[in-house]
Design a protein around this motif. Structure first.
Motif, PDB file in Angstrom:
ATOM      1  N   THR A  47      10.680 -60.764  31.137  1.00  0.00           N
ATOM      2  CA  THR A  47      11.412 -60.110  30.116  1.00  0.00           C
ATOM      3  C   THR A  47      11.563 -60.947  28.847  1.00  0.00           C
ATOM      4  O   THR A  47      11.688 -60.350  27.811  1.00  0.00           O
ATOM      5  CB  THR A  47      13.057 -59.744  30.740  1.00  0.00           C
ATOM      6  N   GLU A  71      10.568 -59.794  25.147  1.00  0.00           N
ATOM      7  CA  GLU A  71      11.533 -59.382  24.091  1.00  0.00           C
ATOM      8  C   GLU A  71      11.360 -60.431  22.836  1.00  0.00           C
ATOM      9  O   GLU A  71      11.977 -60.373  21.663  1.00  0.00           O
ATOM     10  CB  GLU A  71      12.911 -59.810  24.636  1.00  0.00           C
ATOM     11  N   ARG A 130      20.710 -62.531  25.129  1.00  0.00           N
ATOM     12  CA  ARG A 130      20.924 -62.823  23.781  1.00  0.00           C
ATOM     13  C   ARG A 130      21.560 -63.943  23.242  1.00  0.00           C
ATOM     14  O   ARG A 130      20.890 -64.491  22.272  1.00  0.00           O
ATOM     15  CB  ARG A 130      21.327 -61.473  23.275  1.00  0.00           C
TER      16      ARG A 130
END
Length: 284
Positions: free
Chosen positions: A242, A246, A209
């Motif tokens: 991933t 996301e 993140r």
């Protein structure tokens, strides 16, 4: 050509990775002006995002080529501003030659302003996003790399994860840049343990993140997508999938055309599926 000579010179001189987005912006300035995407149309905006991803890869390749030269011929003494100004001026001249419509002029004005700010030393935010690692962070990364290299050559992720989790506790996301520098091709050799370590470090949801917030969510998997070790490639594809799931920005993800080339080089490994997902995201 000065446009490409800038990142090569910067890599040869051992300049920090913080310069990469600046060169990528210069490359994007030139290519966008020459192709003139319609920024009023979603397809044009998607095309610009693809261009941005491709330019970042090109910059990374040029920078890496310069760094490789430095490893064999020694680092070149060159000030930080020289290759930046060289590439910026080449991009501006080329872009102005191709620029015709008012919308692109707005884009050019904005990009040129950013480049001039960097040239004048006013773009302090690059240093804030990519600060030089502190001695403690560098020591933690060096210790991590040494621990990874002490593992068996066929070490799996279960053996690697505890080591990189310790690094996350010690260095946080600040450990990424020096860790990235230690991965990939170093002195003509790839170490799968270090490469897997970097990918597993980025696989942490927190680190991932933070890197997306920095605009670098896909930089680690893109480094490893063409690794010589199949296990490293598999881990890179998993991390990339991933990021796509996301909703990582398109500009941080690889160009589908490059994924097509990887699919031809490594058939049956799933690059075609990732390319399809990328195209679906771009056209959505």
């Amino acid at each position: 050509m000065p446009l490409y000579a800038g990142p090569i010179l910067s890599g040869w001189a051992g300049h920090p990775l913080a310069t990469l987005p600046v060169f990528a912006l210069a490359f994007l300035l030139f290519i966008a002006a020459s192709r003139r995407p319609d920024l009023s149309d979603p397809a044009g905006i998607a095309g610009l995002a693809i261009m941005a991803a491709v330019q970042f890869v090109l910059v990374a390749v040029c920078f890496g080529a310069g760094a490789l030269v430095a490893r064999f011929a020694g680092a070149l003494a060159a000030p930080l501003w020289l290759p930046i100004v060289m590439t910026a001026l080449a991009a501006v001249v080329g872009a102005l030659r191709y620029s015709e419509n008012a919308e692109m002029n707005v884009f050019l004005d904005s990009a040129i302003g950013e480049l001039e700010a960097m040239k004048d030393g006013r773009a302090a935010d690059w240093a804030e996003v990519h600060p030089e690692p502190s001695p403690d962070v560098q020591a933690a990364v060096d210790q991590t790399v040494a621990a990874l290299r002490a593992l068996p050559a066929n070490a799996n992720v279960a053996m690697i994860d505890p080591i990189v989790q310790d690094l996350e506790q010690q260095a946080d996301v600040a450990g990424f840049d020096p860790f990235y520098d230690a991965a990939g091709m170093v002195d003509g050799v790839e170490d799968r343990r270090v490469d897997l370590g970097l990918l597993r470090f980025v696989a942490s949801p927190y680190i991932r993140r933070k890197l997306v917030e920095r605009g670098e969510g896909g930089i680690a998997p893109m480094l490893m997508l063409n690794a010589s070790d199949p296990g490293v490639r598999s881990e890179a594809r998993s991390l990339l999938a991933t990021l796509i799931d996301e909703g990582a920005p398109n500009a941080q993800l690889p160009d589908p055309v490059w994924l097509d080339e990887l699919n031809a080089e490594f058939p049956g490994e799933g690059y075609d599926e990732i390319a399809r997902q990328r195209r679906d995201r771009i056209s959505a």
